[in-house]
Design a protein around this motif. Structure first.
Motif, PDB file in Angstrom:
ATOM      1  N   GLY A 266       0.782  -1.232   0.000  1.00 59.16           N
ATOM      2  CA  GLY A 266       0.000   0.000   0.000  1.00 59.16           C
ATOM      3  C   GLY A 266       0.810   1.276   0.000  1.00 59.16           C
ATOM      4  O   GLY A 266       0.246   2.351   0.181  1.00 59.16           O
ATOM      5  N   GLY A 267       2.108   1.174  -0.207  1.00 54.25           N
ATOM      6  CA  GLY A 267       2.951   2.364  -0.223  1.00 54.25           C
ATOM      7  C   GLY A 267       2.943   3.053  -1.577  1.00 54.25           C
ATOM      8  O   GLY A 267       2.148   2.725  -2.457  1.00 54.25           O
ATOM      9  N   ASP A 268       3.834   4.001  -1.729  1.00 48.79           N
ATOM     10  CA  ASP A 268       3.937   4.762  -2.969  1.00 48.79           C
ATOM     11  C   ASP A 268       5.399   5.155  -3.170  1.00 48.79           C
ATOM     12  O   ASP A 268       6.239   4.960  -2.283  1.00 48.79           O
ATOM     13  N   ASP A 269       5.682   5.719  -4.316  1.00 45.81           N
ATOM     14  CA  ASP A 269       7.007   6.246  -4.577  1.00 45.81           C
ATOM     15  C   ASP A 269       7.282   7.415  -3.640  1.00 45.81           C
ATOM     16  O   ASP A 269       6.363   8.047  -3.125  1.00 45.81           O
ATOM     17  N   VAL A 270       8.557   7.702  -3.431  1.00 49.21           N
ATOM     18  CA  VAL A 270       8.959   8.866  -2.648  1.00 49.21           C
ATOM     19  C   VAL A 270       9.355   9.932  -3.652  1.00 49.21           C
ATOM     20  O   VAL A 270      10.347   9.794  -4.372  1.00 49.21           O
ATOM     21  N   TYR A 271       8.566  10.992  -3.709  1.00 51.79           N
ATOM     22  CA  TYR A 271       8.753  12.009  -4.744  1.00 51.79           C
ATOM     23  C   TYR A 271       9.774  13.055  -4.317  1.00 51.79           C
ATOM     24  O   TYR A 271       9.844  13.450  -3.165  1.00 51.79           O
TER      25      TYR A 271
END
Length: 187
Positions: free
Chosen positions: A171-176
């Motif tokens: 459920g995570g995402d990229d670190v922008y």
């Protein structure tokens, strides 16, 4: 294949040379040995990544990549020899297409961060780029096939995609990346 490594410490490299697969000896500082070392390091980093919990299809791909990197190392160790086949590049293209189509389109740059598996995948990506540069440098001095360079180029792309896959696993995402200029423009 029979026992090939019966003695690990041969002492034949104590003078700063190493033996290639064709029984010639070259400096341990040669472009060929540098390229072989970069590929070996990349394979080792992928081994560390495989210690993480990754999806089965990704695991299978990475294990196959390790075998292909061994082929690449063998090819580099025997001037003029071909072990890495163009089909290996096509397999990476297929994996890239499969995994990238499941990801949202990137709108911003991302940092080499997130989950541990994603960060390790980014390390593999950067080591693949370094190995690619070493193979290009070797190719500028000696005739080598195109496939090794293409394989490493495609593999670095795949490791980037895998990092994004790993960041989404739970459920995570990229670190922008947040540029100071972009931040100032928004204020």
């Amino acid at each position: 294949m029979g026992n090939r490594l019966t003695q690990i410490a041969t002492r034949t490299g104590d003078n700063g040379t190493t033996g290639l697969g064709d029984n010639t000896r070259v400096s341990k500082n040669s472009l060929r040995v540098h390229a072989m070392g970069e590929v070996d390091e990349l394979n080792s980093h992928i081994g560390v990544l495989l210690c993480e919990d990754v999806p089965d299809d990704v695991r299978q791909t990475l294990v196959e990549v390790q075998h292909q990197l061994f082929n690449l190392g063998g090819e580099l160790s025997i001037p003029g020899f071909e072990l890495l086949k163009p089909e290996a590049v096509l397999a990476l293209d297929e994996a890239l297409a499969t995994h990238n189509e499941r990801l949202p389109r990137l709108q911003e740059f991302i940092l080499p961060a997130g989950s541990r598996a994603a960060a390790l995948s980014h390390v593999c990506r950067t080591v693949a780029r370094r190995a690619e540069r070493a193979v290009v440098a070797l190719g500028n001095e000696e005739a080598i096939k195109d496939t090794p360079r293409q394989y490493l180029n495609r593999l670095s792309d795949l490791m980037f995609v895998f990092a994004r896959v790993f960041n989404r696993m739970n459920g995570g995402d990229d670190v922008y990346w947040k540029s100071e200029r972009l931040k100032q423009a928004a204020d």
